[in-house]
Design a protein around this motif. Structure first.
Motif, PDB file in Angstrom:
ATOM      1  N   LEU A  19       0.810  -1.220   0.000  1.00 23.85           N
ATOM      2  CA  LEU A  19       0.000   0.000   0.000  1.00 23.85           C
ATOM      3  C   LEU A  19       0.845   1.272   0.000  1.00 23.85           C
ATOM      4  CD1 LEU A  19      -2.860  -1.002   2.477  1.00 23.85           C
ATOM      5  CD2 LEU A  19      -2.925  -0.978  -0.020  1.00 23.85           C
ATOM      6  N   GLU A  26       2.036   3.789  -4.808  1.00 28.19           N
ATOM      7  CA  GLU A  26       0.880   4.287  -5.553  1.00 28.19           C
ATOM      8  C   GLU A  26       1.260   4.392  -7.024  1.00 28.19           C
ATOM      9  OE1 GLU A  26      -2.319   7.961  -5.606  1.00 28.19           O
ATOM     10  OE2 GLU A  26      -0.888   7.804  -3.968  1.00 28.19           O
ATOM     11  N   LYS A  38       0.646   1.866 -11.664  1.00 32.93           N
ATOM     12  CA  LYS A  38      -0.142   2.597 -10.673  1.00 32.93           C
ATOM     13  C   LYS A  38      -1.025   1.618  -9.927  1.00 32.93           C
ATOM     14  CE  LYS A  38      -3.069   6.681 -10.106  1.00 32.93           C
ATOM     15  NZ  LYS A  38      -3.756   7.800 -10.799  1.00 32.93           N
ATOM     16  N   ARG A  39      -0.965   1.702  -8.599  1.00 32.43           N
ATOM     17  CA  ARG A  39      -1.829   0.844  -7.786  1.00 32.43           C
ATOM     18  C   ARG A  39      -3.253   1.340  -7.860  1.00 32.43           C
ATOM     19  NH1 ARG A  39      -3.689   1.286  -2.907  1.00 32.43           N
ATOM     20  NH2 ARG A  39      -2.278   2.981  -2.338  1.00 32.43           N
ATOM     21  N   GLU A  56      -6.798   2.242  -6.622  1.00 28.61           N
ATOM     22  CA  GLU A  56      -7.256   2.745  -5.323  1.00 28.61           C
ATOM     23  C   GLU A  56      -8.099   1.708  -4.592  1.00 28.61           C
ATOM     24  OE1 GLU A  56      -9.525   6.688  -3.489  1.00 28.61           O
ATOM     25  OE2 GLU A  56      -9.183   6.505  -5.642  1.00 28.61           O
ATOM     26  N   ALA A  93      -1.982  -3.527  -9.196  1.00 30.00           N
ATOM     27  CA  ALA A  93      -1.423  -2.399  -9.950  1.00 30.00           C
ATOM     28  C   ALA A  93      -1.436  -2.724 -11.437  1.00 30.00           C
ATOM     29  CB  ALA A  93       0.000  -2.091  -9.488  1.00 30.00           C
TER      30      ALA A  93
END
Length: 304
Positions: free
Chosen positions: A268, A271, A287-288, A290, A295
């Motif tokens: 976590l 990002e 990009k992870r 939300e 990702a």
């Protein structure tokens, strides 16, 4: 052999130039078509404008989304059509020293710190029904403007109050998230005080991790004779992506990443991050998603 610029140039934009003007000039100076800015600065605003060159143009949207810092002058007592010092005056209300003091202004600014709502100015590039707001404004047309939530991380007065000619002026420092209109912020401070207001001066001091200590002017670049000399001011692509977290994958996963495969069980703390192979070659930016530990690939960076 032609030198290909691949990286970020931190430009110190002059007053009177649009961001597109800067891109046009830099295409000539670096002899390349692959040039893109990272979010517009109004013509009269000066300061930090990161410019992506070559393969780094893939990164422009990520840099655009990062936080910004500004220093500004606010004028209380006069509002303008454009919310800055270059528009037609639409309202005036004389300000006396007995009516406004530093404590009232500081309280107004405190109330505008955090998550706040803004309505973009009519003279802006925000689109409504496929047209930019300034296109409506230039024709004298009105349209409902979209409200937006923005993040103000810091809003601080940095000077004493100056009273002259029926107005009050002061300087402030701003740290904010993407999409914030500083012009509108000045107007909102005035509204909290019960007075018309506008932003009379503005300079951007940083955009993401790029600040004015790294910036170079167009004048300096134009004074150099060769592209090679100008490249000394360009931060290489490899150095730019080092500013984001890094994840190294084993050799047997490299082909999977090169094909844009999804990553699971991502920490976590990540990002937006760069994925490298064991040789230290950047393969992709991920990009992870939300609320998850998954990702997905945003940009492929592998050099074949």
């Amino acid at each position: 052999m032609k030198l290909e610029p691949n990286g970020v140039l931190v430009l110190d934009k002059d007053s009177g130039m649009t961001s597109h003007d800067c891109v046009f000039k830099l295409r000539k100076l670096f002899q390349t078509k692959k040039v893109g800015h990272t979010g517009t600065l109004d013509p009269e605003v000066t300061g930090v404008l990161p410019i992506c060159l070559g393969r780094a143009t893939k990164l422009s949207r990520f840099i655009t989304d990062e936080g910004k810092r500004y220093v500004a002058e606010v004028t209380i007592g006069t509002s303008t059509m454009t919310e800055d010092a270059h528009g037609e005056i639409v309202e005036q209300k004389s300000v006396a020293m007995s009516e406004i003091d530093a404590a009232r202004i500081d309280e107004a600014m405190r109330q505008l710190t955090g998550t706040i709502e803004q309505i973009p100015p009519y003279y802006s590039a925000v689109k409504v029904n496929g047209k930019k707001l300034y296109e409506y404004a230039r024709k004298g047309q009105t349209v409902e403007r979209p409200r937006r939530l923005v993040e103000i991380h810091r809003l601080e007065r940095t000077s004493e109050l100056a009273f002259e000619g029926g107005v009050c002026r002061f300087n402030m420092a701003i740290e904010c998230g993407k999409g914030t209109y500083i012009r509108t912020l000045a107007v909102q401070i005035g509204e909290k005080l019960g007075y018309p207001a506008h932003m009379s001066e503005l300079r951007r001091t940083s955009s993401g991790s790029f600040d004015e200590t790294m910036a170079v002017s167009l004048e300096t670049l134009q004074a150099l004779d060769t592209v090679e000399e100008r490249l000394a001011y360009v931060i290489p692509l490899e150095d730019v992506i080092k500013r984001w977290p890094a994840l190294t994958i084993p050799k047997n996963r490299e082909r999977y990443i090169r094909n844009g495969g999804k990553l699971n069980d991502v920490s976590l703390e990540f990002e937006l991050f760069t994925v490298y192979n064991e040789e230290g070659i950047p393969l992709a930016i991920y990009k992870r998603q939300e609320g998850t530990t998954d990702a997905t690939v945003e940009v492929m960076l592998a050099i074949d």
